[in-house]
Design a protein around this motif. Sequence first.
Motif, short mmCIF file in Angstrom:
data_model
loop_
_atom_site.label_atom_id
_atom_site.label_comp_id
_atom_site.label_asym_id
_atom_site.label_seq_id
_atom_site.Cartn_x
_atom_site.Cartn_y
_atom_site.Cartn_z
N TYR A 5 0.84 -1.20 0.00
CA TYR A 5 0.00 0.00 0.00
C TYR A 5 0.87 1.25 0.00
CZ TYR A 5 -3.32 3.50 1.58
OH TYR A 5 -4.09 4.63 1.67
N LYS A 6 1.91 1.27 0.84
CA LYS A 6 2.79 2.46 0.92
C LYS A 6 3.52 2.67 -0.41
CE LYS A 6 4.79 3.58 4.92
NZ LYS A 6 5.67 3.46 6.10
N ALA A 7 3.96 1.59 -1.03
CA ALA A 7 4.66 1.71 -2.31
C ALA A 7 3.72 2.22 -3.40
CB ALA A 7 5.25 0.36 -2.72
N ARG A 8 2.48 1.71 -3.42
CA ARG A 8 1.51 2.19 -4.40
C ARG A 8 1.21 3.67 -4.19
NH1 ARG A 8 -1.98 -2.24 -3.10
NH2 ARG A 8 -3.43 -0.65 -2.39
N LYS A 9 1.13 4.08 -2.93
CA LYS A 9 0.86 5.49 -2.63
C LYS A 9 2.02 6.38 -3.10
CE LYS A 9 -1.60 7.87 0.91
NZ LYS A 9 -2.27 7.77 2.17
N ARG A 10 3.23 5.95 -2.87
CA ARG A 10 4.40 6.72 -3.31
C ARG A 10 4.49 6.78 -4.82
NH1 ARG A 10 7.95 4.01 1.22
NH2 ARG A 10 7.55 5.47 2.90
N TRP A 11 4.30 5.62 -5.48
CA TRP A 11 4.39 5.58 -6.93
C TRP A 11 3.28 6.39 -7.58
CZ3 TRP A 11 8.36 4.97 -9.73
CH2 TRP A 11 9.38 4.13 -9.34
N SER A 12 2.10 6.42 -6.96
CA SER A 12 1.02 7.22 -7.52
C SER A 12 1.37 8.70 -7.48
CB SER A 12 -0.30 6.94 -6.80
OG SER A 12 -0.26 7.39 -5.47
N LEU A 13 2.04 9.14 -6.42
CA LEU A 13 2.48 10.54 -6.36
C LEU A 13 3.53 10.84 -7.42
CD1 LEU A 13 2.68 11.21 -2.52
CD2 LEU A 13 1.19 12.32 -4.18
N VAL A 14 4.46 9.93 -7.63
CA VAL A 14 5.48 10.12 -8.66
C VAL A 14 4.83 10.20 -10.04
CG1 VAL A 14 7.43 9.00 -9.83
CG2 VAL A 14 7.34 9.04 -7.34
#
Length: 77
Positions: A5-14
Motif C-alpha cells: 500500500y505504501k509503495a503504491r501510494k508513493r508511486w502514484s504521487l510520482v
Amino acid sequence: MALSYKARKRWSLVVLLVGMPAYVVLAVTLMGHIQRLPLWLEVPAYLVLGFAWILPFKRVFLGVGQPDPDQPADHDE
C-alpha cells in the motif's frame, strides 16, 4: 510481485507529479507535429490521449484513496 500500500501510494504521487506532466508535454508535442485535424476529429483525439495515460498505471492507483489495509483497525467501543 505485488506492491504494498505504501509503495503504491508513493508511486502514484510520482506518476501524478512527474509522469503526467511529461505525458501532457509529449501528447501536445505529438498533436503539434501532425497536420491540424478538423475539430470533430481533434476533440476525440485529445480525449483518447487524455485517458490513455492512466491505462498502464491503473494498478498503481487501485485503492490508494482507501485506508491502509495493513494497519490494524482501531475499535473504540
